[in-house]
Design a protein around this motif. Structure first.
Motif, PDB file in Angstrom:
ATOM      1  N   GLY A 156       0.678  -1.122  -0.022  1.00  0.00           N
ATOM      2  CA  GLY A 156       0.133  -0.017  -0.021  1.00  0.00           C
ATOM      3  C   GLY A 156       0.737   1.108   0.086  1.00  0.00           C
ATOM      4  O   GLY A 156       0.410   2.274   0.631  1.00  0.00           O
ATOM      5  N   LEU A 157       2.108   1.170  -0.563  1.00  0.00           N
ATOM      6  CA  LEU A 157       3.042   2.150  -0.665  1.00  0.00           C
ATOM      7  C   LEU A 157       3.346   2.909  -1.841  1.00  0.00           C
ATOM      8  O   LEU A 157       3.942   4.100  -1.899  1.00  0.00           O
ATOM      9  CB  LEU A 157       4.359   1.824  -0.203  1.00  0.00           C
ATOM     10  N   SER A 158       2.080   3.057  -2.643  1.00  0.00           N
ATOM     11  CA  SER A 158       2.346   3.243  -4.228  1.00  0.00           C
ATOM     12  C   SER A 158       2.152   4.854  -4.161  1.00  0.00           C
ATOM     13  O   SER A 158       3.148   5.457  -4.772  1.00  0.00           O
ATOM     14  CB  SER A 158       1.108   2.946  -5.033  1.00  0.00           C
ATOM     15  N   ASP A 159       1.671   5.339  -3.087  1.00  0.00           N
ATOM     16  CA  ASP A 159       1.505   7.002  -3.328  1.00  0.00           C
ATOM     17  C   ASP A 159       3.012   7.534  -2.633  1.00  0.00           C
ATOM     18  O   ASP A 159       3.033   8.659  -2.645  1.00  0.00           O
ATOM     19  CB  ASP A 159       0.255   7.307  -2.299  1.00  0.00           C
ATOM     20  N   HIS A 160       3.449   6.613  -2.110  1.00  0.00           N
ATOM     21  CA  HIS A 160       4.905   7.128  -1.082  1.00  0.00           C
ATOM     22  C   HIS A 160       5.925   6.789  -1.948  1.00  0.00           C
ATOM     23  O   HIS A 160       7.056   6.929  -1.618  1.00  0.00           O
ATOM     24  CB  HIS A 160       4.978   6.517   0.218  1.00  0.00           C
ATOM     25  N   VAL A 161       6.038   6.371  -3.200  1.00  0.00           N
ATOM     26  CA  VAL A 161       7.053   5.754  -3.926  1.00  0.00           C
ATOM     27  C   VAL A 161       7.075   6.302  -5.416  1.00  0.00           C
ATOM     28  O   VAL A 161       5.961   6.411  -5.940  1.00  0.00           O
ATOM     29  CB  VAL A 161       7.263   4.133  -4.003  1.00  0.00           C
ATOM     30  N   ARG A 162       8.237   6.661  -5.724  1.00  0.00           N
ATOM     31  CA  ARG A 162       8.353   7.189  -7.182  1.00  0.00           C
ATOM     32  C   ARG A 162       9.518   6.236  -7.885  1.00  0.00           C
ATOM     33  O   ARG A 162      10.547   6.305  -7.520  1.00  0.00           O
ATOM     34  CB  ARG A 162       8.928   8.688  -7.338  1.00  0.00           C
ATOM     35  N   PHE A 163       9.169   5.717  -9.076  1.00  0.00           N
ATOM     36  CA  PHE A 163      10.110   5.331  -9.720  1.00  0.00           C
ATOM     37  C   PHE A 163      10.662   5.874 -10.812  1.00  0.00           C
ATOM     38  O   PHE A 163       9.561   6.192 -11.962  1.00  0.00           O
ATOM     39  CB  PHE A 163       9.827   3.756 -10.498  1.00  0.00           C
ATOM     40  N   LEU A 164      11.793   6.490 -10.818  1.00  0.00           N
ATOM     41  CA  LEU A 164      12.126   7.408 -12.035  1.00  0.00           C
ATOM     42  C   LEU A 164      13.050   7.071 -12.992  1.00  0.00           C
ATOM     43  O   LEU A 164      13.417   7.404 -13.993  1.00  0.00           O
ATOM     44  CB  LEU A 164      12.727   8.651 -11.445  1.00  0.00           C
ATOM     45  N   GLY A 165      13.294   5.650 -13.040  1.00  0.00           N
ATOM     46  CA  GLY A 165      14.011   5.090 -14.259  1.00  0.00           C
ATOM     47  C   GLY A 165      15.537   5.807 -14.191  1.00  0.00           C
ATOM     48  O   GLY A 165      16.242   6.301 -13.189  1.00  0.00           O
TER      49      GLY A 165
END
Length: 396
Positions: A278-287
């Motif tokens: 449930g952490l999708s709003d707290h994670v950024r995958f920027l590549g």
């Protein structure tokens, strides 16, 4: 084109190279060094080699890059624009095929020096180089191992005793990685050349404008704590553990973001776990980003829970910018260039110990100080390191 003088491609009866450096139209031809970097994925080893390549005197030394066919991030255009060449060989997962391909390639391109950056696996590369009669063969240690990676560690431990059989010279990014691969006695006898993971230090100085711009990009207001992790997605870098730490941090204060920079085989696995927790709003995958140097200014702290390391380039870059780091006890202490910035936590400690390490690091960057001069004095200025590398190659 016609040449004068003796060429490095002349051979004696035993197949070894003989003669002096080549001369073309009265001008010295650069020493060609085959840089064997394995699978290029935009990682720290490749970045270190490319950093040196951009800053060496290419009228004296030129690089050829030997990369595996399963590489995903080969800067071929840049290499060729600098006068280098890129050659492909099959992955070393099939050692016989790999050795044969390397030997045939070395016999074709005639490098004066083969510099292998593949740690314990360099045994295969340098075996091929010796069979091809390459006179100077360098084994370069960049990393160590971890018992949790059972198959990978088994291969490394089998190959380690052969690490000094085929090279003529030894190199490492630091003392810890040198001792791991080549042994204490070899290091203590001064037989390992230390080549720092040097960088363009000024590019990593703290930049307030970059901080404001990049935090806006990820919608992080001033009161949000932004934690960064930079590196390829792999078991070694331990991003799955990072999510466990984040989950506990969010329970204490939901105003937190974890930003991942990099790509890799485990990326989908990490994304799936972030979703499951449930952490999708707290994670950024920027590549992969070309502006990684600026992101250190945007972060409030760098998370570094690696299972093993040699001397990580990312840790050096972060400390230049004055960015605090929370690192595992598997990162060598020689990476602590500015000790006041580094907080070490054992991987065997509970999650709460990791969470508490972030308590002193808020989202306020006021008072951040760059450490360009201090780290330059430790040997990490790329222009000096590149000049030293050229001198070493010419001496060899």
């Amino acid at each position: 084109m016609p040449t004068t003088g003796r060429s490095i491609t002349e051979r004696a009866d035993n197949g070894r190279y003989v003669g002096l450096a080549p001369v073309r139209d009265g001008n010295p031809v650069p020493i060609r060094v085959a840089q064997v970097v394995g699978r290029m994925m935009g990682g720290g080893v490749e970045a270190t080699v490319m950093n040196h390549y951009r800053h060496i005197d290419r009228s004296q030394v030129q690089f050829d890059f030997i990369v595996q066919t399963d590489s995903t991030m080969v800067p071929k255009d840049e290499i060729e624009s600098l006068g280098g060449r890129v050659f492909y060989v099959p992955p070393y997962s099939n050692p016989v095929k790999y050795v044969n391909a390397c030997r045939k390639l070395f016999q074709q391109i005639h490098p004066r020096i083969v510099h292998s950056h593949m740690n314990a696996v360099s045994v295969f590369t340098l075996m091929a180089a010796k069979q091809a009669g390459v006179p100077v063969r360098i084994a370069h240690s960049h990393s160590t191992s971890n018992p949790n990676e059972k198959a990978k560690t088994l291969v490394k431990n089998v190959l380690r005793p052969f690490s000094k059989v085929y090279p003529t010279h030894l190199a490492a990014c630091g003392d810890y990685s040198a001792r791991w691969l080549f042994g204490d006695q070899t290091v203590d006898q001064g037989k390992v050349k230390i080549i720092r993971n040097a960088i363009e230090l000024d590019r990593f100085a703290f930049d307030e404008e970059a901080r404001t711009r990049l935090r806006k990009e990820i919608e992080a207001s001033d009161d949000i704590r932004v934690i960064g992790q930079v590196g390829r997605f792999s078991a070694q870098k331990n991003q799955l553990f990072s999510l466990d730490v984040l989950a506990e941090l969010v329970k204490k204060n939901p105003r937190v973001l974890l930003v991942f920079l990099g790509v890799g085989d485990d990326m989908d696995k990490v994304k799936a776990k972030a979703h499951d927790l449930g952490l999708s709003d707290h994670v950024r995958f920027l590549g992969m980003r070309s502006d990684v140097n600026e992101w250190y200014s945007a972060f409030d702290v760098l998370l570094f829970p690696s299972l093993y390391e040699g001397l990580p380039l990312t840790a050096v870059e972060a400390q230049v910018s004055g960015l605090p780091l929370v690192v595992s006890d598997k990162v060598p202490k020689e990476a602590d260039l500015i000790p006041s910035l580094v907080r070490r936590i054992s991987l065997d400690a509970g999650i709460e110990s990791w969470v508490s390490a972030f308590d002193a690091h808020e989202s306020d960057a006021s008072g951040r100080v760059s450490h360009v001069q201090e780290i330059a004095k430790r040997g990490y200025a790329i222009h000096l390191s590149a000049a030293e590398l050229v001198h070493w190659y010419k001496k060899l």
